[in-house]
Design a protein around this motif. Sequence first.
Motif, short mmCIF file in Angstrom:
data_model
loop_
_atom_site.label_atom_id
_atom_site.label_comp_id
_atom_site.label_asym_id
_atom_site.label_seq_id
_atom_site.Cartn_x
_atom_site.Cartn_y
_atom_site.Cartn_z
N MET A 1 -6.36 -2.09 -2.93
CA MET A 1 -6.62 -1.65 -4.30
C MET A 1 -5.64 -0.61 -4.77
N LEU A 2 -4.96 0.05 -3.85
CA LEU A 2 -4.04 1.13 -4.20
C LEU A 2 -2.61 0.62 -4.13
N ASP A 3 -1.86 0.74 -5.23
CA ASP A 3 -0.47 0.30 -5.17
C ASP A 3 0.38 1.34 -4.45
N GLU A 4 1.60 0.99 -4.16
CA GLU A 4 2.45 1.85 -3.34
C GLU A 4 2.75 3.19 -4.02
N ASN A 5 2.89 3.18 -5.33
CA ASN A 5 3.16 4.43 -6.04
C ASN A 5 1.98 5.40 -5.90
N VAL A 6 0.76 4.87 -6.08
CA VAL A 6 -0.44 5.70 -5.95
C VAL A 6 -0.59 6.19 -4.52
N LYS A 7 -0.32 5.33 -3.55
CA LYS A 7 -0.42 5.73 -2.15
C LYS A 7 0.52 6.90 -1.84
N GLY A 8 1.72 6.83 -2.40
CA GLY A 8 2.68 7.92 -2.16
C GLY A 8 2.18 9.24 -2.73
N LEU B 1 -0.99 10.04 -3.27
CA LEU B 1 -2.17 10.49 -2.53
C LEU B 1 -1.79 11.11 -1.19
N LYS B 2 -0.78 10.56 -0.54
CA LYS B 2 -0.33 11.15 0.73
C LYS B 2 0.07 12.60 0.54
N SER C 1 -19.28 -3.99 -3.19
CA SER C 1 -19.20 -3.34 -1.89
C SER C 1 -17.88 -3.65 -1.21
N GLN C 2 -17.41 -4.89 -1.36
CA GLN C 2 -16.12 -5.25 -0.76
C GLN C 2 -14.99 -4.45 -1.41
N GLU C 3 -15.07 -4.28 -2.73
CA GLU C 3 -14.05 -3.46 -3.41
C GLU C 3 -14.10 -2.02 -2.92
N LEU C 4 -15.32 -1.49 -2.78
CA LEU C 4 -15.45 -0.11 -2.34
C LEU C 4 -14.95 0.05 -0.91
N ASP C 5 -15.25 -0.91 -0.06
CA ASP C 5 -14.78 -0.84 1.33
C ASP C 5 -13.25 -0.83 1.37
N SER C 6 -12.65 -1.66 0.52
CA SER C 6 -11.18 -1.71 0.46
C SER C 6 -10.61 -0.38 -0.02
N GLY D 1 -8.46 2.09 2.41
CA GLY D 1 -7.11 2.37 1.94
C GLY D 1 -6.84 3.86 1.87
N ILE D 2 -7.82 4.63 1.42
CA ILE D 2 -7.67 6.08 1.37
C ILE D 2 -7.54 6.67 2.77
N ALA D 3 -8.41 6.22 3.67
CA ALA D 3 -8.41 6.76 5.04
C ALA D 3 -7.12 6.44 5.78
#
Length: 525
Positions: free
Chosen positions: A1-8, A10-11, A33-38, A42-44
């Motif tokens: 759910m998180l694109d690479e820009n957002v991941k960068g 958040l890190k 629930s599947q979306e939330l799990d993803s 992804g955050i963790a």
Amino acid sequence: MLDENVKGQLKAYFERITQPVVLAASLDDGPKSQELDSLLTGIASLTDKITVVRRDDARTPSFAIERAGTDIGVRFAGLPLGHEFNSLILALLQVGGHPPKESAEVIEQVKALDGDYRFETYFSLSCQNCPDVVQALNLMSALNPRIKHVAIDGALFQDEVTARQVMAVPSVFLNGEPFAQGRMGLEEILAKIDTGAAARAAEKLKGKDAFDVLVVGGGPAGSAAAIYAARKGIRTGVVAERFGGQVLDTMAIENFISVPHTEGPKLAAALEQHVKDYEVDVMNLQRAEKLVPAPEPGGLIEVQLAGGASLRAKTVILSTGARWRQMGVPGEAEYRNKGVAYCPHCDGPLFKGKRVAVIGGGNSGVEAAIDLAGIVAHVTLIEFDSALRADAVLQRKLNSLPNVRVITSAQTTEVHGDGTRVTGLSYKDRTGGELHRIDLEGIFVQIGLVPNTEWLKGSVALSPRGEIEIDVRGQTSVPGVFAAGDATTVPYKQIVIAMGEGSKAALSAFDHLIRMVPVEVAEAA
């Protein structure tokens, strides 16, 4: 759910986490629930300071953000995306030990609260007012283990929304009972639950020295006035019932020159930060009740506040803005937030699949009808005049929608309800005089603004519409008292115009100050 820009991004944010965080997820086999799990996994995956575990809760899908080994934590029921994504990130940081930006005084006030507080906030992902409430209560939970908060997406938990008769967001419950509705900041929430806060604030205000310029109101006009005054190096204060004013309730802003798009809460936060960059004494959550002109030329003007304190100043700039105009018909007040609403962006999702009306055929009304048509089953737009007044491009879009009906030359006469919620409205055909009733579940009022000037009656000259009368320099009928923005007779109530008028009023106040003859000098002469 998180694109690479957002991941960068958040890190980088997660490097500020100093204490381990556990995400305890309650999930089932449903798509949400599947979306939330993803989202959670992804955050963790971005930091070793966050882990995900499974733990059932009464609300599914939901998850708790917990500081490992402590009672500190908050919970989200649903997926905190849209406007609430920032709330999620802030909660992760604050539960993870990153210090908040609030003043030390406010932080200590939260920590010192004695009692057990269980807050529940119903929000919608399209609500621009909700994040302030969610983030304030989350922060309180991160600071005080006796405070618990769960933020609930009303669109995903419709049974709760129906059972609790939630028809406007944000809606906050405290220990199972209704607590508040609408936008609130941390200081406002504290003022409601800390019974001694108002008295302490009043005592603090009473001891303040006189200002050179006192700005009453913290919207675009007041902010601009405060900045221009402070830049002159004079003692400047701002007293506001709600810093940001009506801008806080504005969704999309696309005509603020040089900024193609922004949102009201973002602009309000930027205004407040800009004001605080200067030596301006900002006194928030204070409602002005009376203006007392100076007893003699060169004397001090007094502004009396609702809490019992008074502030004095050599000059005053009135920039109290305006509020949504109400219909003033039977049933409107009784069913406000029970089907009668004023913010389609905030409350629209709560009426999914239902029938609603929009009152008003200007740009705001037509835009509201267009937005709601994508959510609700049917929209009836009611306009008093014989034709809509909205821009042609908006009218073309409205006319293309199959689930919208437009009624013109119609005067709304009554709101109907069953005692707990709206069931319909009546209107009069202004051409033939016949009365009609429409059965529906929601009414969105979009009929313009009313200036916040009732408290000034008898103090300064007001127009028949209640606007503060000013000249080309922003001067009112009272020497040393200036005014700016939507509360005045200046036409075209726009943010950019209010800012210009606020700046002009500050320059006029400064010019007045440098030409003043001090009282003591005049008496000596």
